[in-house]
Design a protein around this motif. Sequence first.
Motif, PDB file in Angstrom:
ATOM      1  N   PHE A 160      22.585 -36.010  40.652  1.00  0.00           N
ATOM      2  CA  PHE A 160      22.722 -36.048  39.196  1.00  0.00           C
ATOM      3  C   PHE A 160      24.206 -36.179  38.837  1.00  0.00           C
ATOM      4  O   PHE A 160      24.910 -35.169  38.700  1.00  0.00           O
ATOM      5  CB  PHE A 160      22.138 -34.786  38.567  1.00  0.00           C
ATOM      6  N   PRO A 161      24.691 -37.401  38.696  1.00  0.00           N
ATOM      7  CA  PRO A 161      26.119 -37.602  38.385  1.00  0.00           C
ATOM      8  C   PRO A 161      26.523 -36.976  37.056  1.00  0.00           C
ATOM      9  O   PRO A 161      27.673 -36.590  36.883  1.00  0.00           O
ATOM     10  CB  PRO A 161      26.250 -39.133  38.343  1.00  0.00           C
ATOM     11  N   PRO A 171      25.178 -27.243  42.962  1.00  0.00           N
ATOM     12  CA  PRO A 171      25.265 -28.097  44.155  1.00  0.00           C
ATOM     13  C   PRO A 171      24.541 -27.479  45.350  1.00  0.00           C
ATOM     14  O   PRO A 171      24.556 -26.261  45.540  1.00  0.00           O
ATOM     15  CB  PRO A 171      26.770 -28.187  44.420  1.00  0.00           C
ATOM     16  N   LEU A 172      23.935 -28.350  46.165  1.00  0.00           N
ATOM     17  CA  LEU A 172      23.272 -27.901  47.385  1.00  0.00           C
ATOM     18  C   LEU A 172      23.975 -28.423  48.642  1.00  0.00           C
ATOM     19  O   LEU A 172      24.389 -27.647  49.487  1.00  0.00           O
ATOM     20  CB  LEU A 172      21.809 -28.370  47.406  1.00  0.00           C
ATOM     21  N   SER A 281      21.945 -31.778  44.088  1.00  0.00           N
ATOM     22  CA  SER A 281      22.074 -30.562  43.281  1.00  0.00           C
ATOM     23  C   SER A 281      20.716 -30.130  42.749  1.00  0.00           C
ATOM     24  O   SER A 281      19.762 -30.909  42.691  1.00  0.00           O
ATOM     25  CB  SER A 281      23.010 -30.791  42.087  1.00  0.00           C
ATOM     26  N   LEU A 282      20.655 -28.873  42.353  1.00  0.00           N
ATOM     27  CA  LEU A 282      19.543 -28.357  41.551  1.00  0.00           C
ATOM     28  C   LEU A 282      19.931 -28.525  40.091  1.00  0.00           C
ATOM     29  O   LEU A 282      21.098 -28.371  39.728  1.00  0.00           O
ATOM     30  CB  LEU A 282      19.290 -26.885  41.844  1.00  0.00           C
ATOM     31  N   ASP A 299      17.789 -19.724  44.277  1.00  0.00           N
ATOM     32  CA  ASP A 299      18.435 -19.049  45.406  1.00  0.00           C
ATOM     33  C   ASP A 299      17.723 -19.374  46.722  1.00  0.00           C
ATOM     34  O   ASP A 299      18.372 -19.518  47.771  1.00  0.00           O
ATOM     35  CB  ASP A 299      18.442 -17.535  45.189  1.00  0.00           C
ATOM     36  N   VAL A 300      16.397 -19.471  46.682  1.00  0.00           N
ATOM     37  CA  VAL A 300      15.644 -19.816  47.892  1.00  0.00           C
ATOM     38  C   VAL A 300      16.077 -21.189  48.400  1.00  0.00           C
ATOM     39  O   VAL A 300      16.331 -21.374  49.598  1.00  0.00           O
ATOM     40  CB  VAL A 300      14.123 -19.808  47.612  1.00  0.00           C
ATOM     41  N   PHE A 301      16.202 -22.164  47.499  1.00  0.00           N
ATOM     42  CA  PHE A 301      16.659 -23.492  47.888  1.00  0.00           C
ATOM     43  C   PHE A 301      18.074 -23.433  48.464  1.00  0.00           C
ATOM     44  O   PHE A 301      18.363 -24.024  49.502  1.00  0.00           O
ATOM     45  CB  PHE A 301      16.624 -24.435  46.690  1.00  0.00           C
TER      46      PHE A 301
END
Length: 315
Positions: A160-161, A171-172, A281-282, A299-301
Amino acid sequence: MTNIIENDFRHFDLNLLLTFRALFEERSVTRAAQRLFLGQPAVSGALKRLREAFGDELFVRTSRGIAPTSRALELARQIEPFLQSLHQVLTQPPVFDPASAQRVFRIGLSDSLEVLMTPEIMDRLSATAPGVKLIARPTDSTRAAAMLDEGEIELAVGVFPECAQWQRRRPLFQWRFVSVYNPRLVKTRRKRLTMEEFLQHRHVLTSFSAGLQGFIDERLAVEGLKREVVFSSANFATSPFIVRRTPAIATVPDFIGCVWRDALDLAMSPLPFDVPGYEVSLMWSAARDQDPGLAWLADVFAQAFEEKGKRRGSR
């Protein structure tokens, strides 16, 4: 049923329940007025409206003040728990207990991210939140924000820019494009594809538009180069099986490339030219910032991919 409730409450002031409670406990209009920081005429007026609403006197005068009627005694048993529950909702932050929760979350993500993420996530939910269920809906960077706004999904996962002011982003991980192929069919002089080797083989492409050209072709065109794309699909499900059986190359995000490599005994190579990296990202609506269940799922992700990154780094 909803319309019936709305119509019934439209003509009833819920503040009257506080007056009822004060009258019931104080047994005096004067003391109830003092407790509520109101004038006695205001409390008398509220009592009149209570009587009209419930069709009962509710409180009758006695030598010691006022006494509740049988109807008032019945109402008190129901009103007090309601007021206590409402007070708890208003004064205490909501909580989410994964072990006992019964909830369905709707998440939006691409099929490649679904393949990467959901086995790990569902394994965690099975162990820590057996009552939690997930519904995965297909989306991408062009549709995710609108799906969040419309309430079609509660959490989006992707690149997602941009992020609107009324949405949140977390961010992931980072990824880059890589090439995946069957090393028994696509012969290379080294473990890393050269530009010559990249161009001499046919290619399969994943494109949301299902066209025969994508970002990689645009990048090659800058240098006056061209590859031959023989298959295009809007999803990632078929491509790994094509490259497993034919001498073709698929250029895909490294996270899905790793899955294909490990599951189907394929080879993976960096591209023989520079391409930018991307961030997964989430994203969720700011209106859900106080949703403890959604915060827990985010948080799980995040924890799943932090640990996955550590495992990769230790290899």
